[in-house]
Design an enzyme around this catalytic site. Structure first.
Site, PDB file in Angstrom:
ATOM      1  N   CYS A  14       0.872  -1.183   0.000  1.00 42.14           N
ATOM      2  CA  CYS A  14       0.000   0.000   0.000  1.00 42.14           C
ATOM      3  C   CYS A  14       0.907   1.230   0.000  1.00 42.14           C
ATOM      4  CB  CYS A  14      -0.916   0.003   1.216  1.00 42.14           C
ATOM      5  SG  CYS A  14      -1.895  -1.507   1.444  1.00 42.14           S
ATOM      6  N   LYS A  45       7.728   5.442   2.470  1.00 41.17           N
ATOM      7  CA  LYS A  45       8.400   4.255   3.014  1.00 41.17           C
ATOM      8  C   LYS A  45       9.107   3.477   1.914  1.00 41.17           C
ATOM      9  CE  LYS A  45       5.078   3.878   6.820  1.00 41.17           C
ATOM     10  NZ  LYS A  45       4.177   4.943   6.336  1.00 41.17           N
ATOM     11  N   ASP A  70      -0.264  -0.012  -5.286  1.00 39.10           N
ATOM     12  CA  ASP A  70      -1.362   0.734  -4.684  1.00 39.10           C
ATOM     13  C   ASP A  70      -2.548   0.668  -5.637  1.00 39.10           C
ATOM     14  OD1 ASP A  70      -1.326   2.856  -2.163  1.00 39.10           O
ATOM     15  OD2 ASP A  70      -2.961   3.217  -3.567  1.00 39.10           O
ATOM     16  N   CYS A  77      -1.018   3.838  10.891  1.00 37.77           N
ATOM     17  CA  CYS A  77      -0.794   5.086  11.630  1.00 37.77           C
ATOM     18  C   CYS A  77      -1.976   5.305  12.574  1.00 37.77           C
ATOM     19  CB  CYS A  77      -0.590   6.270  10.683  1.00 37.77           C
ATOM     20  SG  CYS A  77      -1.906   6.493   9.458  1.00 37.77           S
TER      21      CYS A  77
END
Length: 460
Positions: free
Chosen positions: A245, A251, A269, A369
């Site tokens: 993703c 990242k 993605d 997150c």
């Protein structure tokens, strides 16, 4: 701009944010892009004031409701903020709402009553409920209390602060010392971060778009917590890695640089346009071991075709984003994507599908997150129940392998919080697939068990 004109701009901007189903930062960018006549100092003031009001949404609303005012409109919130937080007296506020050129319209009778009621008060009040004081929406109170325990108030209060500006040094082009030196040449002050070996924390809010170190790919904007999630992937040069993703590719960049441009990183993605924008970042960073691959869904046929081919698979799953409320204060109050009830099954499905890509002995890294248990430890526990060929790799062991210094956390998982680590809230679990030999031995052991004995054990 005059102070009154700035105030009207804040009202206009807050109105657009309320009426536009997009994140506040995106609305704000479009607002200023369409008003290039607004100078940089005025833009900074308008943006900072607007964010300050968004960070005090519940507390300002509580005061407005307390006075009997019918609704917490943008004008009402600006009035309340001016009186309660900026400590302007009623006379000054009346002068600014003069109805003159570029100034806010004159106050209505209801607004005048609101100003009179709030005059001489401050934002805090002993009768204010704790959830209002720490700006916790009703939907999140139970899950946040369950996740944070007796640290609920201290973590929620830290989430009220503006997030610092962190950079990640591109190790293919620089190190922390040389990046600090390059930034200092344009009067940008930075220091090394506490946890990330690539991180820098910048003083203030400098505009980086035109800075050479940024344009040349020496540094990227990335929260220190996000950098630590990339470190938990522990990729090695020559590895085959999937960022399942990838989003904007932050990242992905950190992983590829860690691999020293050797091996292969596939950035996946479902948002193809976002991936295309990420490729610009990849080129700027000088990384050529990254390829972008859009997916139709988490069950795209590409996954099946590449079953058990990758050493590392990172799943940075879509989540509630509760760990990023410092950066996105409006996200507490505006549901712009799936709710928690839709996210939980989606996360489980993504994790299950991505696991197919992991080779024996490889690792699946699940990250969010979010600060909520159900999205984090709960998802990992449910996954392990249905995937017995995966086991948890304690995060301290990963840190030792990477020679990254002391682990920032105790326990099996990487759980970062704003108050403890001064990062955004992040969670990561490293799940290692057993080698084929180990799985074969377990299967052989099961075959040797007497069926009657197994039935007795199950009944017991």
């Amino acid at each position: 701009m005059t102070p009154a004109a700035r105030l009207q701009a804040v009202i206009d901007l807050l109105t657009e944010i309320d009426e536009t189903p997009r994140p506040a930062d995106a609305v704000m960018s479009a607002y200023f892009r369409n008003r290039r006549y607004i100078g940089s100092k005025d833009r900074t003031h308008i943006a900072q004031t607007s964010y300050a009001i968004l960070r005090r949404h519940a507390r300002l609303g509580w005061w407005i409701e307390r006075t009997g005012f019918p609704r917490a409109t943008p004008r009402a919130r600006v009035l309340a903020y001016s009186l309660l937080e900026e400590r302007r007296n009623a006379g000054v506020v009346l002068e600014m709402f003069s109805g003159g050129k570029f100034a806010p319209a004159r106050l209505t009778d209801d607004e005048l009553a609101l100003v009179t009621a709030l005059d001489t008060h401050t934002l805090d009040h002993p009768e204010m409920p704790e959830t209002v004081r720490v700006e916790c929406p009703d939907w999140a109170e139970g899950p946040m209390r369950a996740a944070l325990g007796d640290r609920f108030a201290v973590e929620m209060e830290k989430l009220l602060e503006a997030a610092p500006l962190d950079l990640r040094v591109n190790s293919m082009k620089a190190n922390q010392a040389s990046a600090i030196k390059a930034l200092s040449k344009v009067q940008i002050v930075a220091e090394t971060t506490q946890w990330s070996p690539w991180g820098l924390r910048v003083k203030g809010r400098p505009q980086l778009a035109g800075v050479g170190a940024f344009k040349d790919g020496l540094v990227e904007i990335q929260d220190e917590g996000s950098q630590l999630v990339a470190l938990a992937v522990a990729p090695k040069p020559g590895h085959q890695v999937v960022d399942f993703c990838a989003g904007a590719g932050g990242k992905t960049l950190a992983i590829a640089a860690r691999m020293k441009n050797k091996g292969r990183v596939v950035a996946c993605d479902v948002l193809e346009k976002r991936l295309k924008r990420a490729t610009e970042r990849f080129r700027r960073a000088g990384l050529h071991n990254i390829e972008a691959h859009p997916l139709t869904s988490e069950r795209d046929p590409w996954v099946k075709r590449h079953k058990r081919k990758f050493d590392r698979v990172l799943v940075d799953a879509p989540c509630s984003g509760t760990g990023t409320w410092r950066r996105n204060p409006d996200a507490r109050w505006r549901q712009l994507g799936p709710g928690l009830e839709q996210l939980l099954p989606l996360q489980a499905n993504i994790l299950d599908s991505a696991a197919r890509l992991v080779k024996p002995g490889g690792r699946l890294i699940y990250a969010t997150c979010s600060m909520l248990h159900d999205e984090n430890e709960g998802q990992v526990a449910a996954f392990l129940e249905t995937h017995p060929d995966f086991t948890v790799k304690p995060i301290a062991e990963v840190w030792a392998e990477e020679e990254a210094g002391p682990s920032p956390v105790e326990g099996d998982f990487l759980r970062l919080t704003p108050a403890r680590h001064d990062t955004d809230g992040f969670f990561a679990a490293v799940l290692e697939r057993k080698a084929e030999e180990a799985v074969a031995e377990e299967d052989a052991g099961m075959e040797e068990v007497d069926p009657a004995e197994l039935a007795t054990a199950i009944d017991a």
